[in-house]
Design a protein around this motif. Sequence first.
Motif, PDB file in Angstrom:
ATOM      1  N   PRO A 109      -2.299  -7.438   7.574  1.00 26.65           N
ATOM      2  CA  PRO A 109      -2.059  -6.030   7.276  1.00 26.65           C
ATOM      3  C   PRO A 109      -0.608  -5.607   7.427  1.00 26.65           C
ATOM      4  O   PRO A 109      -0.165  -4.675   6.781  1.00 26.65           O
ATOM      5  CB  PRO A 109      -2.962  -5.294   8.256  1.00 26.65           C
ATOM      6  CG  PRO A 109      -3.176  -6.250   9.369  1.00 26.65           C
ATOM      7  CD  PRO A 109      -3.130  -7.616   8.750  1.00 26.65           C
ATOM      8  N   GLY A 110       0.175  -6.281   8.273  1.00 27.68           N
ATOM      9  CA  GLY A 110       1.569  -5.898   8.476  1.00 27.68           C
ATOM     10  C   GLY A 110       2.530  -6.617   7.566  1.00 27.68           C
ATOM     11  O   GLY A 110       3.722  -6.400   7.626  1.00 27.68           O
ATOM     12  N   SER A 111       2.039  -7.494   6.729  1.00 27.94           N
ATOM     13  CA  SER A 111       2.895  -8.286   5.863  1.00 27.94           C
ATOM     14  C   SER A 111       3.512  -7.439   4.761  1.00 27.94           C
ATOM     15  O   SER A 111       2.851  -6.624   4.150  1.00 27.94           O
ATOM     16  CB  SER A 111       2.076  -9.416   5.235  1.00 27.94           C
ATOM     17  OG  SER A 111       2.837 -10.111   4.288  1.00 27.94           O
TER      18      SER A 111
ATOM     19  N   SER B 225      -0.041  -7.763  -2.634  1.00 32.22           N
ATOM     20  CA  SER B 225      -0.409  -6.789  -3.657  1.00 32.22           C
ATOM     21  C   SER B 225      -1.400  -5.792  -3.095  1.00 32.22           C
ATOM     22  O   SER B 225      -2.165  -6.099  -2.189  1.00 32.22           O
ATOM     23  CB  SER B 225      -1.061  -7.484  -4.859  1.00 32.22           C
ATOM     24  OG  SER B 225      -0.123  -8.257  -5.540  1.00 32.22           O
ATOM     25  N   TYR B 226      -1.384  -4.608  -3.698  1.00 37.26           N
ATOM     26  CA  TYR B 226      -2.344  -3.573  -3.340  1.00 37.26           C
ATOM     27  C   TYR B 226      -2.745  -2.869  -4.627  1.00 37.26           C
ATOM     28  O   TYR B 226      -1.886  -2.469  -5.411  1.00 37.26           O
ATOM     29  CB  TYR B 226      -1.740  -2.576  -2.350  1.00 37.26           C
ATOM     30  CG  TYR B 226      -2.697  -1.483  -1.948  1.00 37.26           C
ATOM     31  CD1 TYR B 226      -3.676  -1.720  -0.991  1.00 37.26           C
ATOM     32  CD2 TYR B 226      -2.639  -0.229  -2.540  1.00 37.26           C
ATOM     33  CE1 TYR B 226      -4.573  -0.733  -0.624  1.00 37.26           C
ATOM     34  CE2 TYR B 226      -3.529   0.769  -2.173  1.00 37.26           C
ATOM     35  CZ  TYR B 226      -4.492   0.518  -1.219  1.00 37.26           C
ATOM     36  OH  TYR B 226      -5.371   1.490  -0.861  1.00 37.26           O
TER      37      TYR B 226
ATOM     38  N   GLN C 129       0.833  -1.194   0.000  1.00 42.41           N
ATOM     39  CA  GLN C 129       0.000   0.000   0.000  1.00 42.41           C
ATOM     40  C   GLN C 129       0.880   1.260   0.000  1.00 42.41           C
ATOM     41  O   GLN C 129       0.588   2.220  -0.719  1.00 42.41           O
ATOM     42  CB  GLN C 129      -0.930   0.008   1.215  1.00 42.41           C
ATOM     43  CG  GLN C 129      -1.886   1.184   1.218  1.00 42.41           C
ATOM     44  CD  GLN C 129      -2.905   1.113   2.348  1.00 42.41           C
ATOM     45  OE1 GLN C 129      -2.906   0.174   3.136  1.00 42.41           O
ATOM     46  NE2 GLN C 129      -3.764   2.088   2.429  1.00 42.41           N
ATOM     47  N   LEU C 130       1.951   1.256   0.757  1.00 43.30           N
ATOM     48  CA  LEU C 130       2.860   2.392   0.774  1.00 43.30           C
ATOM     49  C   LEU C 130       3.540   2.565  -0.583  1.00 43.30           C
ATOM     50  O   LEU C 130       3.666   3.684  -1.085  1.00 43.30           O
ATOM     51  CB  LEU C 130       3.909   2.230   1.874  1.00 43.30           C
ATOM     52  CG  LEU C 130       4.921   3.362   1.932  1.00 43.30           C
ATOM     53  CD1 LEU C 130       4.287   4.600   2.531  1.00 43.30           C
ATOM     54  CD2 LEU C 130       6.129   2.944   2.722  1.00 43.30           C
TER      55      LEU C 130
ATOM     56  N   VAL D 217      -3.370   2.181  -9.781  1.00 42.03           N
ATOM     57  CA  VAL D 217      -2.047   1.736  -9.338  1.00 42.03           C
ATOM     58  C   VAL D 217      -2.162   0.333  -8.753  1.00 42.03           C
ATOM     59  O   VAL D 217      -3.047   0.061  -7.948  1.00 42.03           O
ATOM     60  CB  VAL D 217      -1.466   2.656  -8.237  1.00 42.03           C
ATOM     61  CG1 VAL D 217      -0.069   2.201  -7.844  1.00 42.03           C
ATOM     62  CG2 VAL D 217      -1.457   4.095  -8.670  1.00 42.03           C
ATOM     63  N   THR D 218      -1.248  -0.531  -9.158  1.00 42.32           N
ATOM     64  CA  THR D 218      -1.105  -1.838  -8.530  1.00 42.32           C
ATOM     65  C   THR D 218       0.339  -1.974  -8.101  1.00 42.32           C
ATOM     66  O   THR D 218       1.249  -1.773  -8.910  1.00 42.32           O
ATOM     67  CB  THR D 218      -1.448  -2.984  -9.500  1.00 42.32           C
ATOM     68  OG1 THR D 218      -2.787  -2.822  -9.966  1.00 42.32           O
ATOM     69  CG2 THR D 218      -1.305  -4.342  -8.825  1.00 42.32           C
ATOM     70  N   ALA D 219       0.553  -2.269  -6.837  1.00 44.62           N
ATOM     71  CA  ALA D 219       1.900  -2.490  -6.319  1.00 44.62           C
ATOM     72  C   ALA D 219       1.945  -3.882  -5.713  1.00 44.62           C
ATOM     73  O   ALA D 219       1.036  -4.278  -4.991  1.00 44.62           O
ATOM     74  CB  ALA D 219       2.253  -1.443  -5.279  1.00 44.62           C
TER      75      ALA D 219
END
Length: 127
Positions: free
Chosen positions: A55-57, A61-62, A14-15, A67-69
Amino acid sequence: MSDPYLPGSLINSQLIASLAARTALETPGVLRLEPTLEGFLARLGPAALRSLRHPGSQDGSYRHDGVTATINDGTARVDLDIATDIAYTALTVAEAVQQRIHENISHTGLTPGRIHIHILSIEPRPE
């Protein structure tokens, strides 16, 4: 007394997606991100459930608004859908965005992987 150790990472997909979006929007010639229906539907799929479960992993993918990261084994990959200004050469804009995202990812401690820039629209800048 010391604070307890919290597992997880500050750098997640996400970042990286946010970093890529901001970098693109700050690049001359980029008008906006282009969210697609495919991206919206993909966001509702299994990857969304995985990100809620972990969530901390750092791996995963996000997808959000063009945008896809994806982070896998310390390598960050980005797909970005953009609209460009007709006053700029689309290839030059795409290369600039790609290079700037590559540099910014390298500052996070991750290895930049493939960075795909998809130009979905070329149009005049709105007045």
